[in-house]
Design a protein around this motif. Structure first.
Motif, PDB file in Angstrom:
ATOM      1  N   ALA A   6       0.851  -1.188   0.000  1.00  0.00           N
ATOM      2  CA  ALA A   6       0.000   0.000   0.000  1.00  0.00           C
ATOM      3  C   ALA A   6       0.885   1.235   0.000  1.00  0.00           C
ATOM      4  CB  ALA A   6      -0.923   0.007   1.218  1.00  0.00           C
ATOM      5  N   LEU A   7       0.317   2.343  -0.457  1.00  0.00           N
ATOM      6  CA  LEU A   7       0.998   3.631  -0.385  1.00  0.00           C
ATOM      7  C   LEU A   7       0.472   4.369   0.836  1.00  0.00           C
ATOM      8  CD1 LEU A   7       3.013   5.543  -1.898  1.00  0.00           C
ATOM      9  CD2 LEU A   7       0.979   6.679  -2.823  1.00  0.00           C
ATOM     10  N   THR A  59      -2.278   6.335   7.218  1.00  0.00           N
ATOM     11  CA  THR A  59      -3.517   6.127   6.496  1.00  0.00           C
ATOM     12  C   THR A  59      -3.222   5.873   5.025  1.00  0.00           C
ATOM     13  OG1 THR A  59      -5.755   6.980   6.207  1.00  0.00           O
ATOM     14  CG2 THR A  59      -3.938   8.558   5.897  1.00  0.00           C
ATOM     15  N   VAL A  60      -4.262   5.529   4.284  1.00  0.00           N
ATOM     16  CA  VAL A  60      -4.163   5.242   2.848  1.00  0.00           C
ATOM     17  C   VAL A  60      -5.230   6.064   2.134  1.00  0.00           C
ATOM     18  CG1 VAL A  60      -4.216   3.456   1.054  1.00  0.00           C
ATOM     19  CG2 VAL A  60      -3.379   2.894   3.349  1.00  0.00           C
ATOM     20  N   ALA A  61      -4.866   6.683   1.016  1.00  0.00           N
ATOM     21  CA  ALA A  61      -5.797   7.517   0.253  1.00  0.00           C
ATOM     22  C   ALA A  61      -6.195   6.808  -1.041  1.00  0.00           C
ATOM     23  CB  ALA A  61      -5.170   8.884  -0.032  1.00  0.00           C
ATOM     24  N   PHE A  98      -5.307   3.213  -3.034  1.00  0.00           N
ATOM     25  CA  PHE A  98      -3.866   3.189  -3.246  1.00  0.00           C
ATOM     26  C   PHE A  98      -3.255   1.988  -2.520  1.00  0.00           C
ATOM     27  CE2 PHE A  98      -3.650   8.101  -3.891  1.00  0.00           C
ATOM     28  CZ  PHE A  98      -4.293   7.949  -5.117  1.00  0.00           C
ATOM     29  N   GLN A  99      -3.735   0.813  -2.878  1.00  0.00           N
ATOM     30  CA  GLN A  99      -3.243  -0.451  -2.328  1.00  0.00           C
ATOM     31  C   GLN A  99      -3.688  -1.569  -3.264  1.00  0.00           C
ATOM     32  OE1 GLN A  99      -5.040  -0.974   1.572  1.00  0.00           O
ATOM     33  NE2 GLN A  99      -6.970  -0.105   0.877  1.00  0.00           N
ATOM     34  N   GLU A 100      -3.234  -2.777  -3.003  1.00  0.00           N
ATOM     35  CA  GLU A 100      -3.518  -3.880  -3.925  1.00  0.00           C
ATOM     36  C   GLU A 100      -4.932  -4.435  -3.773  1.00  0.00           C
ATOM     37  OE1 GLU A 100       0.198  -6.475  -4.867  1.00  0.00           O
ATOM     38  OE2 GLU A 100       0.299  -5.969  -2.720  1.00  0.00           O
ATOM     39  N   TYR A 101      -5.505  -4.344  -2.586  1.00  0.00           N
ATOM     40  CA  TYR A 101      -6.864  -4.850  -2.332  1.00  0.00           C
ATOM     41  C   TYR A 101      -7.636  -3.800  -1.547  1.00  0.00           C
ATOM     42  CZ  TYR A 101      -5.131  -9.477  -3.641  1.00  0.00           C
ATOM     43  OH  TYR A 101      -4.582 -10.534  -4.323  1.00  0.00           O
ATOM     44  N   SER A 102      -8.912  -3.640  -1.891  1.00  0.00           N
ATOM     45  CA  SER A 102      -9.749  -2.652  -1.214  1.00  0.00           C
ATOM     46  C   SER A 102     -11.129  -3.247  -0.957  1.00  0.00           C
ATOM     47  CB  SER A 102      -9.886  -1.395  -2.069  1.00  0.00           C
ATOM     48  OG  SER A 102     -10.793  -0.478  -1.491  1.00  0.00           O
ATOM     49  N   VAL A 103     -11.714  -2.882   0.179  1.00  0.00           N
ATOM     50  CA  VAL A 103     -13.104  -3.223   0.450  1.00  0.00           C
ATOM     51  C   VAL A 103     -13.983  -2.146  -0.169  1.00  0.00           C
ATOM     52  CG1 VAL A 103     -14.864  -3.469   2.254  1.00  0.00           C
ATOM     53  CG2 VAL A 103     -12.587  -4.474   2.562  1.00  0.00           C
ATOM     54  N   MET A 104     -15.068  -2.561  -0.821  1.00  0.00           N
ATOM     55  CA  MET A 104     -15.983  -1.616  -1.461  1.00  0.00           C
ATOM     56  C   MET A 104     -17.409  -1.898  -1.011  1.00  0.00           C
ATOM     57  SD  MET A 104     -14.302  -1.511  -5.289  1.00  0.00           S
ATOM     58  CE  MET A 104     -15.317  -0.140  -5.836  1.00  0.00           C
ATOM     59  N   GLY A 324       3.309   1.547 -10.986  1.00  0.00           N
ATOM     60  CA  GLY A 324       2.299   1.114 -10.025  1.00  0.00           C
ATOM     61  C   GLY A 324       2.072   2.130  -8.918  1.00  0.00           C
ATOM     62  N   LEU A 325       1.931   1.636  -7.688  1.00  0.00           N
ATOM     63  CA  LEU A 325       1.680   2.521  -6.547  1.00  0.00           C
ATOM     64  C   LEU A 325       2.811   3.529  -6.354  1.00  0.00           C
ATOM     65  CD1 LEU A 325       0.319  -0.140  -4.014  1.00  0.00           C
ATOM     66  CD2 LEU A 325      -1.017   1.600  -5.218  1.00  0.00           C
TER      67      LEU A 325
END
Length: 352
Positions: A6-7, A59-61, A98-104, A324-325
């Motif tokens: 993640a960034l 945190t991650v944006a 800004f990461q490989e996996y995200s919850v939506m 990528g990131l």
């Protein structure tokens, strides 16, 4: 627990840097998505510079997301594992792009039309939400326009002029405002933008483009000529104006152009101190999880796939950043410097 890249923004006003964090798991009404593309927004550099809206770090944006569904939380009805989707993230690390996996959230997610790539789909969520919610939310959080006719036969605002001001016609939000205005029947659709964007903006639905370098204090005569009216020196010209930039100068100029009972939509808080009771200013953030936005955002994401398939909406032009990131940092510097116009910067998080 399985980890991902993640960034991170490690602290308020800190420097973005790569790291690892656990892959989050979806809860009720949520999807876990492998992020295939994430689009950059001006908010992403403003978060770093001004420290809003995050209160906890690291945190991650990143809130423009598209990818492949890899897991389902309880209660999901519209999606299955393997679906290609896009949607709007939130300002919370598990829900960021800004990461490989995200919850939506299922309510704020849609299927990617077959005609679009992941990268193109990632340009829609945030900018389209800002345009759609300020059109169709009820006041004071929107103009309260009549819903779009899905058959495209009924144009509720046919013959009603609208102005998209603040060189917003070439911004991502401005481009979706123009397309939604066309779908609603507004005409003429006048926007201020660089002349190099004329062909593209007319393809989206703009009927007139005024060079953005013309001082806003001089724009009234140009507008009066387009509208074939003698109201050149004083008085309102428009019942509907959308200021897709909403800086002080553009807000003041737009408000001055409103006719009685007119509505001005802005994307930042109002700075207009002297207001008349018969001219209205509406504003909301484009975040779908704000209570007054939730119903409208849910409606939008239930409609957006068919709107794209039917030609009502077209994606913003994209530029894919390498790395990528890791490519996001330089991309945000380009955005902050104002060197991006008429397109979205996009990264592929799985590229390293």
């Amino acid at each position: 627990m399985q980890q991902q890249t993640a960034l991170f923004l490690p602290s308020k006003n800190g420097e973005y840097s790569l790291g690892t964090r656990p892959i989050p798991q979806p809860s009720q009404g949520e999807l876990l998505v492998k992020v295939k593309a994430a689009a950059l927004n001006p908010e992403d550099w403003k978060i770093q510079k001004y420290g809003w809206p995050f209160e906890e770090y690291p945190t991650v944006a990143g809130i423009d997301i598209s990818g492949e569904v890899v897991a389902l939380g309880p209660g999901i009805t519209r999606f299955t594992v393997g679906d290609q989707v896009f949607g709007q993230g939130m300002y919370s690390p598990d829900y960021a792009g800004f990461q490989e996996y995200s919850v939506m959230k299922e309510d704020f997610t849609a299927k990617v039309p077959q005609s679009l790539s992941y990268e193109e789909a990632s340009t829609f969520p945030v900018a389209l939400s800002a345009a759609y919610l300020l059109f169709f939310n009820e006041a004071p959080h929107g103009m309260g326009l009549k819903p779009l006719d899905s058959s495209r036969r009924k144009k509720h605002y046919e013959g009603e002029p609208i102005l998209v001001i603040g060189h917003g016609g070439s911004s991502s939000v401005g481009q979706y405002v123009i397309q939604l205005a066309k779908a609603a029947g507004f005409s003429p659709i006048i926007t201020t933008a660089s002349q190099r964007h004329t062909e593209k903006l007319k393809a989206l639905g703009a009927t007139h483009i005024i060079e953005r370098t013309i001082p806003l204090t001089s724009i009234r005569s140009h507008l009066a000529e387009i509208l074939n009216t003698s109201t050149a020196a004083t008085g309102g010209l428009f019942g509907y104006i959308y200021d897709a930039i909403s800086e002080k100068e553009t807000q003041l100029a737009a408000y001055d152009l409103l006719r009685p009972s007119g509505k001005l939509a802005i994307v930042l808080p109002s700075i207009i101190e002297t207001k008349s009771e018969d001219r209205h200013i509406v504003w909301t953030m484009g975040a779908p999880n704000i209570p007054h936005n939730t119903a409208g955002a849910k409606e939008l994401f239930s409609l957006v796939t068919s709107m794209i398939e039917n030609g009502v909406l077209m994606p913003t032009e994209i530029e894919i950043l390498p790395g990528g990131l890791g490519g996001i940092v330089d991309g945000l510097k380009i955005l902050e410097a104002g060197k991006v116009s008429g397109k979205k910067l996009v990264v592929r998080p799985e590229e390293q």
